[in-house]
Design an enzyme around this catalytic site. Sequence first.
Site, short mmCIF file in Angstrom:
data_model
loop_
_atom_site.label_atom_id
_atom_site.label_comp_id
_atom_site.label_asym_id
_atom_site.label_seq_id
_atom_site.Cartn_x
_atom_site.Cartn_y
_atom_site.Cartn_z
N ASN A 1 0.85 -1.19 0.00
CA ASN A 1 0.00 0.00 0.00
C ASN A 1 0.88 1.24 0.00
O ASN A 1 1.59 1.51 0.98
CB ASN A 1 -0.91 0.00 1.23
CG ASN A 1 -1.95 -1.10 1.16
OD1 ASN A 1 -2.92 -1.01 0.43
ND2 ASN A 1 -1.73 -2.17 1.92
N GLU A 2 0.85 1.97 -1.09
CA GLU A 2 1.70 3.15 -1.26
C GLU A 2 1.19 4.31 -0.40
O GLU A 2 0.03 4.33 0.02
CB GLU A 2 1.72 3.57 -2.73
CG GLU A 2 2.24 2.51 -3.67
CD GLU A 2 3.73 2.28 -3.55
OE1 GLU A 2 4.35 2.84 -2.63
OE2 GLU A 2 4.28 1.54 -4.38
N PRO A 3 2.07 5.29 -0.11
CA PRO A 3 1.61 6.49 0.59
C PRO A 3 0.40 7.08 -0.12
O PRO A 3 0.35 7.18 -1.35
CB PRO A 3 2.82 7.42 0.49
CG PRO A 3 4.00 6.49 0.44
CD PRO A 3 3.52 5.32 -0.37
#
Length: 641
Positions: free
Chosen positions: A156-158
């Site tokens: 899960n990316e920023p």
Amino acid sequence: MTIHAQERIPCRIYDRASDASVAAAQEIADLIRQRSEQGRQCVIGLVSGSSPVNVYNELVRLHQEESLSFANVVTFNLDEFFPMQPNELQSVSRFMREHLFDHVDIPAEQIHLLDGALPREDAAAHCLDFEQAIRDAGGLDLQLLGINRAGHIGLNEPGSDRGSRTRMITLDQVTRTDAASDFFGAENVPRHALTMGVGTILEARRIVLLAFGEGKASIVSRTVEGFSNASVPSTFLQDHPDAMILLDEAAASGLTRIQSPWRLGEVTWDAETIRRAVIDLSEGTGKAILKLTDTDYNEHGLQDLLAAHGSAYDINLRVFRHLQSTITGWPGGKPDHAKQVGDRPGNRDDIFPKRIILFSPHPDDDVISMGGTLIRLVDQGHEVHVAYQTSGNIAVFDEDALRYAEFVEDFCKRFKLSPAGLDELGDHVDAFLRNKKAGQIDSEPVQDIKGLIRRSEAREGARCCGVADDRMHFLDLPFYQTGRVKKDPISDADVEITMNLLREIEPHQIYAAGDLSDPHGTHRTCLSVILQSCLRCQDDPWYSSSAVWFYRGAWQEWAPHQIEMAVPLSPAEVQRKRVAIFKHESQKDRALFPGSDAREFWQRAEARNAETARRYDALGLAEYAAIEGFVRWDGKTGIEL
């Protein structure tokens, strides 16, 4: 579990990463047995990567030696690169089979992996089915997590929403750079992945996050002590009712209770804590140590230090004198003619010149990490040996190997030389490299060529520092010889090779890489080999006259409160060191595995050495162009063996 002030997630800190891994494995094993006794399935979310490897090793041991059964276990893995075939080296599917599934009795139908090989148009439906499978299993009893330097949980990316579900995402540059070493270059890392969502992860009834090594210290402190926000997805764990982070000492080093414990209450004022506090105060106020006053101490929460150890003047002087005593232009000790009244106690100054061995994990760590000190030791007349522990062959670009192979072929033709098998070798290298697939392991001849490239560069770099050819030792430790980023465990053969060299040289000083944040863990493994060898040699007569010093390199630096020997470099020595680093042409301009720092290795080294000198200067000590710092091993701590 006591929640320490400023920590929003409970943390347990262990002396060693292996201890934390065993604790995590034991918790999982206890849960599996508990569910089995209840006649229920145990639903576990698993993670890939370097952090959980020892957890899985311990689970396998518990299965094989203590009859832990996985028959009631249902697993769901966090993520998978996309596209990714299940048998590729970098696939989560292969990782889990190699480290866990193939070694325990878990039924195949109870294993759930995200499929990176399906058609893109089927990905959304596959993710929905994955979510439904978790619900059908009754939800996750426990989710095991790792963390990267951007605070990802899963992939899960920023910016990922707190309620996000399993889905396909586009990887950001940080993630792709961090994964570059596994894929033999960032350009080979897939741009997409399938991952459990943040919301999916947070629905697990229990969450255990693992974080090990100095490289994780900054993100751990942000995760634990920062405010919850989408730019750092791991901070969402602060809202979970039963989350726990397991840390080794290195990963915990950025937490306030470790870095500045006096800010939280009473502490035991040992010598290192006093140094840390005074240096922190000096740097925080912008005042040299000897200019700090009682008022400075009182206004910055150090009243207890004053009460326990007297006036600011006395404390300042004690810390200043310690730092001053660490500075030496004679890292191997002084000869009699150079000794002066008032010299600080040297390292076995009664032995001069010394026999010295510098262990270099990769073929360039010697000059990158302590090239200035190496130059100084040789120039001052010591018998200096350099031992290159690994070939470093995976860090050579394919085009460089092809260029060297073509050079040899053209050279032989030009001078009418006809070595047996040359044409066959040339044809193999050309065909292999021109048709090589992304992430494919090099053939043995190609590995050999790349190893020879790095060996020739190492020789030239060491020669620039004055090291004699017959004092360069290429150990080619067996653990490294896999052709892959993933290496074999340390074996007796690795230790035997190293121990034999130590006994041959009988060194008075041993220099080893204490920089444990390199991307592949090779430094950590190499250091463990050295220390195991030293422990086996500790009863040898020569060993009592030997000292082990840890240097650091391209990834980390010793802080002033840690440094026990600071070797100042002149501008001329900085330049000589740079020239030595430049001899490593395959790592120049663009390294295959640069890690998270985009600068070239010589730039990192010079900036690091200059920053150490700047900090010493700001603390009120002499001003130098650069300083290389070292910490002496106490014979017990420093690395898990």
